[in-house]
Design a protein around this motif. Structure first.
Motif, PDB file in Angstrom:
ATOM      1  N   THR A 170       0.828  -1.202   0.000  1.00  0.00           N
ATOM      2  CA  THR A 170       0.000   0.000   0.000  1.00  0.00           C
ATOM      3  C   THR A 170       0.858   1.245   0.000  1.00  0.00           C
ATOM      4  O   THR A 170       0.565   2.230  -0.686  1.00  0.00           O
ATOM      5  CB  THR A 170      -0.925   0.005   1.231  1.00  0.00           C
ATOM      6  OG1 THR A 170      -1.719  -1.173   1.222  1.00  0.00           O
ATOM      7  CG2 THR A 170      -1.836   1.220   1.221  1.00  0.00           C
ATOM      8  N   TYR A 218      -3.092   3.291  -2.320  1.00  0.00           N
ATOM      9  CA  TYR A 218      -4.298   2.512  -2.025  1.00  0.00           C
ATOM     10  C   TYR A 218      -5.234   2.328  -3.215  1.00  0.00           C
ATOM     11  O   TYR A 218      -5.944   1.314  -3.278  1.00  0.00           O
ATOM     12  CB  TYR A 218      -5.049   3.109  -0.833  1.00  0.00           C
ATOM     13  CG  TYR A 218      -5.694   4.452  -1.077  1.00  0.00           C
ATOM     14  CD1 TYR A 218      -6.881   4.566  -1.796  1.00  0.00           C
ATOM     15  CD2 TYR A 218      -5.139   5.612  -0.573  1.00  0.00           C
ATOM     16  CE1 TYR A 218      -7.477   5.782  -2.011  1.00  0.00           C
ATOM     17  CE2 TYR A 218      -5.732   6.837  -0.785  1.00  0.00           C
ATOM     18  CZ  TYR A 218      -6.902   6.922  -1.496  1.00  0.00           C
ATOM     19  OH  TYR A 218      -7.485   8.137  -1.717  1.00  0.00           O
ATOM     20  N   THR A 232      -3.799  -0.737  -4.998  1.00  0.00           N
ATOM     21  CA  THR A 232      -3.780  -1.879  -4.085  1.00  0.00           C
ATOM     22  C   THR A 232      -5.185  -2.456  -3.933  1.00  0.00           C
ATOM     23  O   THR A 232      -5.376  -3.674  -3.894  1.00  0.00           O
ATOM     24  CB  THR A 232      -3.233  -1.456  -2.712  1.00  0.00           C
ATOM     25  OG1 THR A 232      -1.939  -0.861  -2.875  1.00  0.00           O
ATOM     26  CG2 THR A 232      -3.118  -2.649  -1.786  1.00  0.00           C
ATOM     27  N   THR A 233      -6.187  -1.579  -3.837  1.00  0.00           N
ATOM     28  CA  THR A 233      -7.582  -2.029  -3.768  1.00  0.00           C
ATOM     29  C   THR A 233      -7.958  -2.813  -5.011  1.00  0.00           C
ATOM     30  O   THR A 233      -8.608  -3.866  -4.937  1.00  0.00           O
ATOM     31  CB  THR A 233      -8.519  -0.820  -3.609  1.00  0.00           C
ATOM     32  OG1 THR A 233      -8.139  -0.064  -2.457  1.00  0.00           O
ATOM     33  CG2 THR A 233      -9.976  -1.263  -3.477  1.00  0.00           C
ATOM     34  N   VAL A 287      -6.137  -1.971   3.334  1.00  0.00           N
ATOM     35  CA  VAL A 287      -6.219  -0.751   2.550  1.00  0.00           C
ATOM     36  C   VAL A 287      -7.474   0.075   2.835  1.00  0.00           C
ATOM     37  O   VAL A 287      -7.462   1.305   2.696  1.00  0.00           O
ATOM     38  CB  VAL A 287      -6.121  -1.092   1.038  1.00  0.00           C
ATOM     39  CG1 VAL A 287      -7.444  -1.604   0.493  1.00  0.00           C
ATOM     40  CG2 VAL A 287      -5.649   0.112   0.232  1.00  0.00           C
ATOM     41  N   ALA A 335      -7.142   3.015   5.176  1.00  0.00           N
ATOM     42  CA  ALA A 335      -6.392   4.092   4.528  1.00  0.00           C
ATOM     43  C   ALA A 335      -7.286   4.894   3.590  1.00  0.00           C
ATOM     44  O   ALA A 335      -7.163   6.122   3.486  1.00  0.00           O
ATOM     45  CB  ALA A 335      -5.199   3.510   3.759  1.00  0.00           C
ATOM     46  N   GLY A 341      -1.641   7.503  -3.689  1.00  0.00           N
ATOM     47  CA  GLY A 341      -1.806   6.790  -2.433  1.00  0.00           C
ATOM     48  C   GLY A 341      -1.603   7.697  -1.262  1.00  0.00           C
ATOM     49  O   GLY A 341      -2.088   8.808  -1.197  1.00  0.00           O
ATOM     50  N   GLN A 350      -1.002   6.526   5.382  1.00  0.00           N
ATOM     51  CA  GLN A 350       0.000   5.468   5.438  1.00  0.00           C
ATOM     52  C   GLN A 350       0.141   4.905   6.850  1.00  0.00           C
ATOM     53  O   GLN A 350       0.269   3.694   7.049  1.00  0.00           O
ATOM     54  CB  GLN A 350       1.347   6.002   4.948  1.00  0.00           C
ATOM     55  CG  GLN A 350       2.473   4.973   4.983  1.00  0.00           C
ATOM     56  CD  GLN A 350       2.179   3.768   4.118  1.00  0.00           C
ATOM     57  OE1 GLN A 350       1.590   3.901   3.057  1.00  0.00           O
ATOM     58  NE2 GLN A 350       2.571   2.585   4.580  1.00  0.00           N
ATOM     59  N   SER A 354      -2.576   2.417   7.471  1.00  0.00           N
ATOM     60  CA  SER A 354      -2.364   1.080   6.912  1.00  0.00           C
ATOM     61  C   SER A 354      -1.343   0.287   7.724  1.00  0.00           C
ATOM     62  O   SER A 354      -1.497  -0.929   7.917  1.00  0.00           O
ATOM     63  CB  SER A 354      -1.921   1.178   5.442  1.00  0.00           C
ATOM     64  OG  SER A 354      -0.628   1.750   5.347  1.00  0.00           O
TER      65      SER A 354
END
Length: 473
Positions: free
Chosen positions: A148, A153, A156-157, A197, A200, A274, A409, A412
């Protein structure tokens, strides 16, 4: 910055809105006395709104003030607020995505007997199969946090949803125990990523409505678990195949991929990077607040999964039918969906967060004591009380993850630490309950242990005060 902008735009330093020739000028603009980087525009002597001249003046004032606020936010690193349309789209996307967090876990237990008739599975392998997603959430949490931080994010999602889709689909194609375990591992990895995630996302996108956003996605999580648990067996009957029933849960995951791709179009450019600091952070092992919250959520998850595993068997031993015993826990799940929405929303408004948290955990303690001492007296009422407390306590604990972290961050990394410890312990608790049942021959002692965990959770909840907000870095 203030002098430059006011000089450039010709703003007046006197209160009120004044006209010089054909130029309308807003009143005083100054920095807030707090640490906030946003701009405030004051006009204590607001003229009558029906005067055309002043109406035009305030239209210009509002547009100038909005431009200053947006420009200064970008210049200072503070992210400007999203538009109403973007907030609506991202809220829908958050709920749709969160629905997939527990479908892989909840869809398996009701089909386990059919699977074991088709694929030779020992009791140990069957236990690993059911526990594997939880172990993924625990052991892959640090890796998920690092990913992440590096990728951001949004993507990553997307990767997490892709893994859940592929893993769920592969479970429907499995012909052996190893194939089923591998497919479950893939889906479990996606669940681990998604669980890390989402806090976040809430921290960065919904930071002004943390309780409401956390309640919404927690409710979607609980709803997904309830629907998957209730629908898996009927789907197996309808499809005449447990494989197709397991594979069916790839469909909502695939829909979530499409919805999230649409939602990405509504994120400003800075969100696609992110978190604010893209360097991977270490887990906050030395932070007292992080440990306090970790222990609280570990107790919360231990209570929930202990009853998931052993509440129906306990009442089957008392002569209930499997359908009735399963419905008993189902009543708890339904009430928890309502609680995870209502309690965080109330805490966002007039009622204090700590007060609502103590009330929620108090409900949990009452439910556990009732099921321990008076298991045959109105058990439906006791499980509803427990469901309210459990759902609200879980949702508000996740909200504390967001508020105690200093940025997205940090949120997460804090979540990764919680998952690593929480789900490692949670995977052991049902086993310990079962061992106590085997030794004592009943559920009185095991349910007494659950009451002790609820008391510990109440003590920990009393320590989750507002003074810890923003202290986890």
């Amino acid at each position: 910055m203030a002098a430059t902008r006011c000089a450039t735009r010709g703003w007046s330093t006197s209160p009120g809105c004044v006209r010089t020739g054909s130029t309308y000028r807003p009143c005083t603009s100054s920095r807030s006395s707090t640490a906030s980087t946003s701009w405030r525009v004051r006009c204590p002597q607001r003229p009558r709104p029906w005067t055309t001249r002043w109406r035009r003046c305030f239209e210009l004032w509002d547009s100038e003030a909005a431009a200053v606020q947006q420009g200064d936010a970008v210049a200072t690193g503070e992210h400007p607020r999203l538009s109403r349309t973007a907030v609506i789209v991202l809220s829908v996307a958050l709920v749709v995505v969160a629905f997939n967090l527990r479908t892989t876990i909840a869809s398996l237990p009701t089909l386990l007997s059919d699977i074991r008739r088709d694929i030779p599975l020992t009791g140990a392998v069957a236990g690993v199969l059911t526990a594997l997603p939880l172990l993924c959430m625990a052991w892959l949490a640090p890796v998920s946090s690092r990913l992440t931080g590096v990728v951001g994010y949004p993507y990553t999602t997307l990767a997490a949803l892709g893994l859940i889709t592929v893993g769920s689909g592969l479970r429907g194609l499995s012909q052996s125990a190893w194939g089923l375990l591998a497919a479950t591992f893939v889906a479990g990895a996606g669940i681990a990523l998604l669980g890390i995630v989402l806090p976040a996302v809430v921290k960065d996108v919904f930071r002004h409505h943390v309780g409401m956003a956390t309640g919404a996605y927690t409710a979607a999580l609980a709803l997904g678990a309830a629907v998957a648990s209730a629908a898996s067996d009927p789907l197996s009957v309808a499809f005449e195949s447990w494989r197709k029933s397991l594979a069916w849960w790839a469909i909502p995951a695939l829909v979530s991929v499409v919805v999230w791709l649409i939602a990405l179009r509504f994120l400003p450019a800075h969100h696609h990077g992110g978190a604010v600091d893209r360097r991977p952070h270490r887990l906050p092992w030395r932070n007292r607040t992080a440990w306090l919250l970790t222990l609280y959520l570990t107790a919360q998850a231990s209570l929930a999964y202990a009853y998931v595993a052993w509440l129906p068997p306990a009442y089957i031993e008392r002569g209930w039918s499997p359908l009735a015993a399963g419905s008993l826990y189902g009543a708890s799940s339904v009430t928890s969906v309502v609680a995870v929405l209502v309690f965080p929303m109330l805490s966002d408004r007039s009622v204090g967060f700590r007060t609502m948290l103590m009330v929620a955990v108090g409900f949990t303690l009452i439910g556990t004591v009732w099921l321990w001492l008076l298991p045959d007296v109105l058990p439906w009422v006791s499980v509803v009380i427990f469901g309210i407390g459990s759902g609200a306590g879980f949702s508000m604990g996740l909200a504390r993850v967001v508020t105690y972290a200093s940025d997205a961050q940090s949120s997460s990394t804090l979540t990764a630490m919680i998952f690593l410890i929480c789900f490692s312990v949670t995977a052991i608790v049902p086993v310990a309950i079962g061992a106590l049942h085997d030794v004592t021959g009943g559920f009185s002692v095991p349910f007494g242990l659950i009451v002790i965990i609820a008391i510990v959770q109440l003590l920990l909840a009393s320590k989750l005060t507002d003074e810890h907000i923003g202290t986890v870095h």
